[in-house]
Design a protein around this motif. Sequence first.
Motif, PDB file in Angstrom:
ATOM      1  N   MET A  36       0.823  -1.203   0.000  1.00  0.00           N
ATOM      2  CA  MET A  36       0.000   0.000   0.000  1.00  0.00           C
ATOM      3  C   MET A  36       0.865   1.264   0.000  1.00  0.00           C
ATOM      4  N   THR A  37       1.981   1.239   0.719  1.00  0.00           N
ATOM      5  CA  THR A  37       2.890   2.384   0.729  1.00  0.00           C
ATOM      6  C   THR A  37       3.478   2.609  -0.652  1.00  0.00           C
ATOM      7  N   SER A  38       3.874   1.529  -1.304  1.00  0.00           N
ATOM      8  CA  SER A  38       4.425   1.626  -2.648  1.00  0.00           C
ATOM      9  C   SER A  38       3.382   2.170  -3.625  1.00  0.00           C
ATOM     10  N   GLU A  39       2.155   1.703  -3.518  1.00  0.00           N
ATOM     11  CA  GLU A  39       1.085   2.198  -4.378  1.00  0.00           C
ATOM     12  C   GLU A  39       0.821   3.685  -4.135  1.00  0.00           C
ATOM     13  N   ALA A  40       0.874   4.102  -2.857  1.00  0.00           N
ATOM     14  CA  ALA A  40       0.657   5.517  -2.533  1.00  0.00           C
ATOM     15  C   ALA A  40       1.763   6.387  -3.119  1.00  0.00           C
ATOM     16  N   HIS A  41       3.012   5.915  -3.038  1.00  0.00           N
ATOM     17  CA  HIS A  41       4.125   6.664  -3.624  1.00  0.00           C
ATOM     18  C   HIS A  41       3.983   6.749  -5.143  1.00  0.00           C
ATOM     19  N   ALA A  42       3.575   5.665  -5.755  1.00  0.00           N
ATOM     20  CA  ALA A  42       3.406   5.659  -7.213  1.00  0.00           C
ATOM     21  C   ALA A  42       2.285   6.610  -7.626  1.00  0.00           C
ATOM     22  N   THR A  43       1.195   6.598  -6.898  1.00  0.00           N
ATOM     23  CA  THR A  43       0.086   7.497  -7.195  1.00  0.00           C
ATOM     24  C   THR A  43       0.510   8.949  -7.007  1.00  0.00           C
ATOM     25  N   ASN A  44       1.272   9.210  -5.946  1.00  0.00           N
ATOM     26  CA  ASN A  44       1.758  10.558  -5.706  1.00  0.00           C
ATOM     27  C   ASN A  44       2.672  11.020  -6.836  1.00  0.00           C
ATOM     28  N   ALA A  45       3.563  10.155  -7.279  1.00  0.00           N
ATOM     29  CA  ALA A  45       4.461  10.502  -8.381  1.00  0.00           C
ATOM     30  C   ALA A  45       3.672  10.782  -9.651  1.00  0.00           C
ATOM     31  N   ALA A  46       2.664   9.973  -9.922  1.00  0.00           N
ATOM     32  CA  ALA A  46       1.836  10.194 -11.109  1.00  0.00           C
ATOM     33  C   ALA A  46       1.092  11.525 -11.001  1.00  0.00           C
ATOM     34  N   ASN A  47       0.588  11.837  -9.820  1.00  0.00           N
ATOM     35  CA  ASN A  47      -0.107  13.107  -9.622  1.00  0.00           C
ATOM     36  C   ASN A  47       0.835  14.297  -9.797  1.00  0.00           C
ATOM     37  N   GLN A  48       2.053  14.176  -9.275  1.00  0.00           N
ATOM     38  CA  GLN A  48       3.036  15.248  -9.452  1.00  0.00           C
ATOM     39  C   GLN A  48       3.345  15.447 -10.932  1.00  0.00           C
ATOM     40  N   TRP A  49       3.476  14.358 -11.642  1.00  0.00           N
ATOM     41  CA  TRP A  49       3.764  14.447 -13.075  1.00  0.00           C
ATOM     42  C   TRP A  49       2.628  15.151 -13.808  1.00  0.00           C
ATOM     43  N   VAL A  50       1.392  14.790 -13.501  1.00  0.00           N
ATOM     44  CA  VAL A  50       0.246  15.422 -14.156  1.00  0.00           C
ATOM     45  C   VAL A  50       0.211  16.916 -13.827  1.00  0.00           C
ATOM     46  N   GLN A  51       0.501  17.272 -12.567  1.00  0.00           N
ATOM     47  CA  GLN A  51       0.522  18.686 -12.200  1.00  0.00           C
ATOM     48  C   GLN A  51       1.598  19.444 -12.977  1.00  0.00           C
ATOM     49  N   ARG A  52       2.797  18.869 -13.040  1.00  0.00           N
ATOM     50  CA  ARG A  52       3.879  19.524 -13.774  1.00  0.00           C
ATOM     51  C   ARG A  52       3.554  19.630 -15.260  1.00  0.00           C
ATOM     52  N   LYS A  53       3.000  18.561 -15.805  1.00  0.00           N
ATOM     53  CA  LYS A  53       2.654  18.560 -17.226  1.00  0.00           C
ATOM     54  C   LYS A  53       1.584  19.614 -17.510  1.00  0.00           C
ATOM     55  N   ASN A  54       0.570  19.674 -16.658  1.00  0.00           N
ATOM     56  CA  ASN A  54      -0.482  20.667 -16.844  1.00  0.00           C
ATOM     57  C   ASN A  54       0.067  22.087 -16.705  1.00  0.00           C
ATOM     58  N   GLU A  55       0.985  22.275 -15.793  1.00  0.00           N
ATOM     59  CA  GLU A  55       1.631  23.579 -15.632  1.00  0.00           C
ATOM     60  C   GLU A  55       2.360  23.963 -16.921  1.00  0.00           C
ATOM     61  N   LEU A  56       3.091  23.016 -17.478  1.00  0.00           N
ATOM     62  CA  LEU A  56       3.828  23.301 -18.711  1.00  0.00           C
ATOM     63  C   LEU A  56       2.897  23.515 -19.905  1.00  0.00           C
ATOM     64  N   LEU A  57       1.771  22.829 -19.901  1.00  0.00           N
ATOM     65  CA  LEU A  57       0.852  22.960 -21.031  1.00  0.00           C
ATOM     66  C   LEU A  57      -0.059  24.187 -20.929  1.00  0.00           C
ATOM     67  N   TYR A  58      -0.580  24.451 -19.737  1.00  0.00           N
ATOM     68  CA  TYR A  58      -1.680  25.399 -19.625  1.00  0.00           C
ATOM     69  C   TYR A  58      -1.386  26.652 -18.813  1.00  0.00           C
ATOM     70  N   ASN A  59      -0.201  26.791 -18.251  1.00  0.00           N
ATOM     71  CA  ASN A  59       0.121  27.985 -17.487  1.00  0.00           C
ATOM     72  C   ASN A  59       0.032  29.202 -18.415  1.00  0.00           C
ATOM     73  N   PRO A  60      -0.746  30.220 -18.039  1.00  0.00           N
ATOM     74  CA  PRO A  60      -0.914  31.367 -18.934  1.00  0.00           C
ATOM     75  C   PRO A  60       0.373  32.180 -19.132  1.00  0.00           C
ATOM     76  N   ASP A  61       1.307  32.070 -18.209  1.00  0.00           N
ATOM     77  CA  ASP A  61       2.538  32.848 -18.332  1.00  0.00           C
ATOM     78  C   ASP A  61       3.577  32.173 -19.214  1.00  0.00           C
TER      79      ASP A  61
END
Length: 97
Positions: A36-61
């Motif tokens: 469960m800890t490993s799954e939580a870390h993997a989910t967190n990493a995936a969420n961080q990646w999506v946040q960074r990707k969205n920032e790079l794609l959609y940040n207005p600046d």
Amino acid sequence: MRAPADDFGAAVGRGLTQVGAGLEQVSDTQAAITRMTSEAHATNAANQWVQRKNELLYNPDNGYSNDGAYPNHSCRLLKSRNQTAASSFRSQQSAVD
């Protein structure tokens, strides 16, 4: 004369059987916690990646739509993905890929 089985260690054997069952339960629980800890870390990493990707794609600046240069954007996207994967355990990196 009749000697009871407990005189020959039967009680010790029964006790060790119960200890073994308890250790098996602890082992199963520890494995579940680790999974469960490993799954939580993997989910967190995936969420961080999506946040960074969205920032790079959609940040207005400085997002892709305002960047004007796809190669620059693509390089930043790849760098962000590699940073996220590097902060993950090997078994969790597939969530970022």
